[in-house]
Design a protein around this motif. Structure first.
Motif, PDB file in Angstrom:
ATOM      1  N   SER A 172       0.825  -1.199   0.000  1.00 34.66           N
ATOM      2  CA  SER A 172       0.000   0.000   0.000  1.00 34.66           C
ATOM      3  C   SER A 172       0.864   1.256   0.000  1.00 34.66           C
ATOM      4  O   SER A 172       1.622   1.495   0.935  1.00 34.66           O
ATOM      5  N   TRP A 173       0.769   2.062  -1.060  1.00 35.30           N
ATOM      6  CA  TRP A 173       1.577   3.275  -1.195  1.00 35.30           C
ATOM      7  C   TRP A 173       3.053   2.974  -0.980  1.00 35.30           C
ATOM      8  O   TRP A 173       3.766   3.711  -0.297  1.00 35.30           O
ATOM      9  N   ARG A 192       0.929  11.063 -10.161  1.00 37.57           N
ATOM     10  CA  ARG A 192       1.297  10.478  -8.869  1.00 37.57           C
ATOM     11  C   ARG A 192       1.715  11.534  -7.848  1.00 37.57           C
ATOM     12  O   ARG A 192       1.525  11.337  -6.641  1.00 37.57           O
ATOM     13  N   PRO A 198      -3.378  12.052  -7.043  1.00 40.43           N
ATOM     14  CA  PRO A 198      -3.147  10.790  -6.308  1.00 40.43           C
ATOM     15  C   PRO A 198      -4.346  10.335  -5.479  1.00 40.43           C
ATOM     16  O   PRO A 198      -4.443   9.155  -5.140  1.00 40.43           O
ATOM     17  N   MET A 199      -5.258  11.261  -5.171  1.00 42.90           N
ATOM     18  CA  MET A 199      -6.419  10.907  -4.370  1.00 42.90           C
ATOM     19  C   MET A 199      -7.490  10.158  -5.167  1.00 42.90           C
ATOM     20  O   MET A 199      -8.531   9.789  -4.624  1.00 42.90           O
ATOM     21  N   ALA A 201      -6.423   7.437  -7.070  1.00 43.23           N
ATOM     22  CA  ALA A 201      -5.597   6.331  -7.553  1.00 43.23           C
ATOM     23  C   ALA A 201      -6.210   4.956  -7.324  1.00 43.23           C
ATOM     24  O   ALA A 201      -5.888   4.007  -8.049  1.00 43.23           O
ATOM     25  N   TYR A 202      -7.087   4.827  -6.337  1.00 42.37           N
ATOM     26  CA  TYR A 202      -7.489   3.494  -5.884  1.00 42.37           C
ATOM     27  C   TYR A 202      -8.089   2.610  -6.977  1.00 42.37           C
ATOM     28  O   TYR A 202      -7.680   1.443  -7.106  1.00 42.37           O
ATOM     29  N   TYR A 205      -5.307   1.339  -9.035  1.00 43.80           N
ATOM     30  CA  TYR A 205      -4.504   0.381  -8.280  1.00 43.80           C
ATOM     31  C   TYR A 205      -5.149  -1.000  -8.287  1.00 43.80           C
ATOM     32  O   TYR A 205      -4.464  -2.022  -8.422  1.00 43.80           O
ATOM     33  N   SER A 210       0.699  -0.796  -8.471  1.00 44.27           N
ATOM     34  CA  SER A 210       1.566   0.375  -8.503  1.00 44.27           C
ATOM     35  C   SER A 210       2.700   0.182  -9.506  1.00 44.27           C
ATOM     36  O   SER A 210       2.987  -0.959  -9.898  1.00 44.27           O
ATOM     37  N   ASP A 275      -7.917   7.021  -0.367  1.00 45.63           N
ATOM     38  CA  ASP A 275      -6.531   7.360  -0.703  1.00 45.63           C
ATOM     39  C   ASP A 275      -5.939   8.350   0.297  1.00 45.63           C
ATOM     40  O   ASP A 275      -4.769   8.245   0.673  1.00 45.63           O
ATOM     41  N   THR A 278      -5.340   6.285   3.728  1.00 47.45           N
ATOM     42  CA  THR A 278      -4.285   5.264   3.649  1.00 47.45           C
ATOM     43  C   THR A 278      -2.920   5.883   3.383  1.00 47.45           C
ATOM     44  O   THR A 278      -1.906   5.390   3.888  1.00 47.45           O
ATOM     45  N   TYR A 279      -2.870   6.962   2.619  1.00 48.37           N
ATOM     46  CA  TYR A 279      -1.587   7.635   2.390  1.00 48.37           C
ATOM     47  C   TYR A 279      -1.050   8.216   3.698  1.00 48.37           C
ATOM     48  O   TYR A 279       0.122   8.023   4.049  1.00 48.37           O
TER      49      TYR A 279
END
Length: 404
Positions: A172-173, A192, A198-199, A201-202, A205, A210, A275, A278-279
């Motif tokens: 994850s990330w 990215r 990036p918010m 991205a899920y 993914y 990635s 995102d 989790t980031y």
């Protein structure tokens, strides 16, 4: 469910294994380890990359026994509550049908979709109940409803917990190595490392993982999964496509525009929540935190690089997912015991626990951490076993200042 015990207490990091050319963890200069603008000296009070002076058993023993008890009735009560709120929001939005109300609905409903994800996440860890069938059924219903392939995600998330903080094996990330970073084209770097992209991205993914990793959460034959997992992954993929078919059917019944404002926009808000949260659980602390590879990595050291966050009024709505350190070390603890377990573990964790900054009702302060980290945390060295993020000062043609 992850049950890992380790022999983490031991000697200090063997600095002789670090790269001394300036390309790795740091450069040895006058007895100091240099990492960009960061210096680690003998006078420093605390180095987060030092092996902790405690073992995971000591943390486990400090947590009250009742914190490990899973109540399926209590867990189901949260599911019922969230589902009732979701349908109530739909009813209210349709009743008022005003462009003053719709934006409020999108934010509230997207947040509730995220709350559903967290409950499905508990099912995946087995912290929802001790009944594997109940976990699987509820997990499929919750995750499929928000377009997440339950088993595909569950298995990759298990890999994330088993390898947290490991440069190559985390899921994850995970940081990009310098070699992989340099192969990325401008558009990939832009998406990215430029907020807000990036918010979102899920979903990508789930389909492609990635950069530097192969496989898909929907493909039973993906590198993500063992042959014994294929039937599980196939089941979840079929459930995902059934949900897509339901959404298409509803779009034909009520119209695609209405379906978009009822479901599509909240789904995008949910993705942003996922995102965002989790980031920030693994990036953006005031003090740069280490990543590991090789013999320097252990389950405990990797877990101690996670970060607790305070989300203000959203803490209880999203089932205390911000209480993340203890969750990473002991994912079998139900979410409703995480706060108490964390308080009990703090005396053992000491400085390895980073107290989250208190939030107002809305956690605006976290936006600064997010933006600053994405601007500065670009890649890690290809060499060395204790690593910190480095910054590409030329990215987007502007110089970046590294975060201490």
């Amino acid at each position: 469910m992850v049950m890992v015990d380790s022999n983490e207490a031991g000697t200090k990091t063997d600095w002789s294994n670090l790269e001394t050319s300036g390309a790795g963890y740091g450069t040895l200069m006058n007895g100091k380890i240099m990492n960009g603008d960061h210096q680690v000296t003998d006078e420093d009070e605390f180095d987060p990359s030092d092996p902790p002076p405690f073992r995971i058993k000591e943390i486990r023993d400090a947590i009250p026994k009742h914190c490990w008890v899973k109540s399926p009735w209590r867990s189901m009560s949260y599911v019922i509550r969230d589902v009732l709120v979701i349908f109530g929001l739909v009813a209210l939005a349709l009743y008022f049908n005003s462009w003053v109300v719709w934006p409020l609905y999108w934010v509230a409903q997207g947040t509730m979709f995220w709350a559903l994800f967290v409950l499905g996440h508990d099912c995946g860890h087995g912290s929802f109940s001790d009944n594997a069938m109940l976990n699987s059924v509820v997990g499929h219903l919750l995750h499929s409803s928000i377009l997440v392939p339950y088993h595909g995600w569950r298995l990759s998330h298990k890999s994330h917990h088993n390898n947290h903080g490991h440069v190559e094996h985390d899921e994850s990330w995970v940081p990009l190595s310098e070699k992989i970073y340099k192969t990325l084209d401008f558009s990939t770097k832009f998406l990215r490392f430029k907020v807000p992209f990036p918010m979102f991205a899920y979903p990508f993914y789930l389909w492609k993982r990635s950069p530097g990793k192969r496989g898909s959460h929907f493909n039973p034959y993906s590198d993500l999964f063992a042959p014994s997992d294929r039937s599980y992954v196939l089941t979840s993929t079929v459930c995902w496509f059934v949900m897509v078919a339901v959404l298409v059917y509803l779009s034909l019944v009520i119209g695609p525009a209405q379906m978009f404002i009822l479901y599509g926009v909240p789904y995008l808000v949910f993705v942003m929540w996922l995102d965002f949260v989790t980031y920030l659980h693994h990036h953006g602390h005031e003090q740069k935190l280490p990543w590991y590879r090789g013999k320097e990595w252990s389950f405990l050291r990797g877990g101690l690089t996670t970060i607790d966050r305070d989300y203000g009024m959203f803490n209880r709505i999203q089932h205390d997912i911000g209480t993340h350190v203890i969750h990473h070390l002991f994912p079998q603890i139900p979410h409703y015991h995480l706060v108490e377990a964390t308080e009990a573990a703090k005396p053992v964790l000491g400085k390895y626990y980073r107290e989250p900054k208190k939030s107002g009702p809305i956690p605006f302060h976290l936006l600064n951490y997010l933006v600053r980290s994405i601007k500065q945390d670009h890649y890690v060295s290809d060499t060395g076993d204790v690593l910190f993020y480095q910054t590409d000062a030329q990215l987007f043609g502007s110089s970046q200042t590294k975060m201490e």
